[in-house]
Write a protein that holds these residues in place. Structure first.
Motif, mmCIF file in Angstrom:
data_model
loop_
_atom_site.group_PDB
_atom_site.id
_atom_site.type_symbol
_atom_site.label_atom_id
_atom_site.label_comp_id
_atom_site.label_asym_id
_atom_site.label_seq_id
_atom_site.Cartn_x
_atom_site.Cartn_y
_atom_site.Cartn_z
ATOM 1 N N THR A 145 0.856 -1.185 0.000
ATOM 2 C CA THR A 145 0.000 0.000 0.000
ATOM 3 C C THR A 145 0.892 1.235 0.000
ATOM 4 O O THR A 145 2.099 1.150 0.272
ATOM 5 C CB THR A 145 -0.905 0.026 1.246
ATOM 6 O OG1 THR A 145 -0.072 0.180 2.404
ATOM 7 C CG2 THR A 145 -1.755 -1.229 1.354
ATOM 8 N N GLU A 146 0.300 2.364 -0.280
ATOM 9 C CA GLU A 146 1.067 3.611 -0.281
ATOM 10 C C GLU A 146 1.667 3.881 1.092
ATOM 11 O O GLU A 146 2.822 4.293 1.202
ATOM 12 C CB GLU A 146 0.183 4.776 -0.726
ATOM 13 C CG GLU A 146 0.922 6.101 -0.848
ATOM 14 C CD GLU A 146 2.007 6.134 -1.914
ATOM 15 O OE1 GLU A 146 2.783 7.097 -1.911
ATOM 16 O OE2 GLU A 146 2.107 5.206 -2.738
ATOM 17 N N ARG A 182 4.651 1.617 1.535
ATOM 18 C CA ARG A 182 5.765 2.088 0.716
ATOM 19 C C ARG A 182 6.449 3.276 1.383
ATOM 20 O O ARG A 182 7.668 3.341 1.478
ATOM 21 C CB ARG A 182 5.279 2.465 -0.690
ATOM 22 C CG ARG A 182 6.434 2.794 -1.640
ATOM 23 C CD ARG A 182 5.960 3.506 -2.877
ATOM 24 N NE ARG A 182 5.379 4.813 -2.618
ATOM 25 C CZ ARG A 182 6.077 5.906 -2.271
ATOM 26 N NH1 ARG A 182 7.372 5.856 -2.122
ATOM 27 N NH2 ARG A 182 5.463 7.049 -2.072
#
Length: 160
Positions: free
Chosen positions: A91-92, A95
């Protein structure tokens, strides 16, 4: 911020492998010279050997963090390997957390390496602009800090 690059905070995101290896190339010949000048088992030789080892480890750790995780190599074989199980994309937020952790490690290793090399700051070949302590992980972290300082009224953001 100052327009003098030697006065701006150094960012972990700016550190390169060349920066780390430049410190290695600056220090290790000096330490090898000390090792040659002192006999086996002497305190001076042990100290030089230990310091050279510490420098090597820090430089390699910085390089590892900059390069990122190693990709496993598949062994060559005539049989086709089974398809790997799909790995869900991070997921962002995952990350961002990984990148923050990577930059944190670079900052920690770099600042340890800097603590060693700065003893030679008055020596020929020492790069005062390049070899500075890392203050922030990246430009966003620096901007957030400056915004907080300004909002809290701790000091003026810009000096006249």
């Amino acid at each position: 911020m100052s327009t003098d690059p030697g006065r701006e905070p150094l960012l972990a995101a700016d550190i390169t492998m060349d920066d780390a290896w430049a410190i290695y190339d600056f220090l290790v010949p000096r330490l090898e010279s000390l090792q040659r000048a002192h006999g086996d088992g002497t305190e001076e030789r042990r100290t030089a050997e230990a310091l050279a080892e510490a420098i090597s480890v820090l430089v390699l750790e910085i390089e590892r963090e900059i390069r990122g995780p190693k990709r496993p190599r598949l062994a060559k074989s005539s049989a086709r390997p089974p398809a790997p199980a799909p790995v869900p994309a991070p997921t962002e937020s995952e990350r961002i957390a990984r990148e923050k952790q990577r930059l944190t490690m670079i900052r920690e290793y770099w600042n340890q390496l800097h603590a060693i090399v700065q003893v030679w700051r008055d020596s020929e070949g020492y790069d005062r602009v390049r070899w500075r302590q890392v203050g922030f992980l990246d430009a966003a972290a620096e901007a957030e800090y400056r915004r907080y300082v300004t909002e809290a009224g701790l000091r003026k953001a810009e000096r006249p």
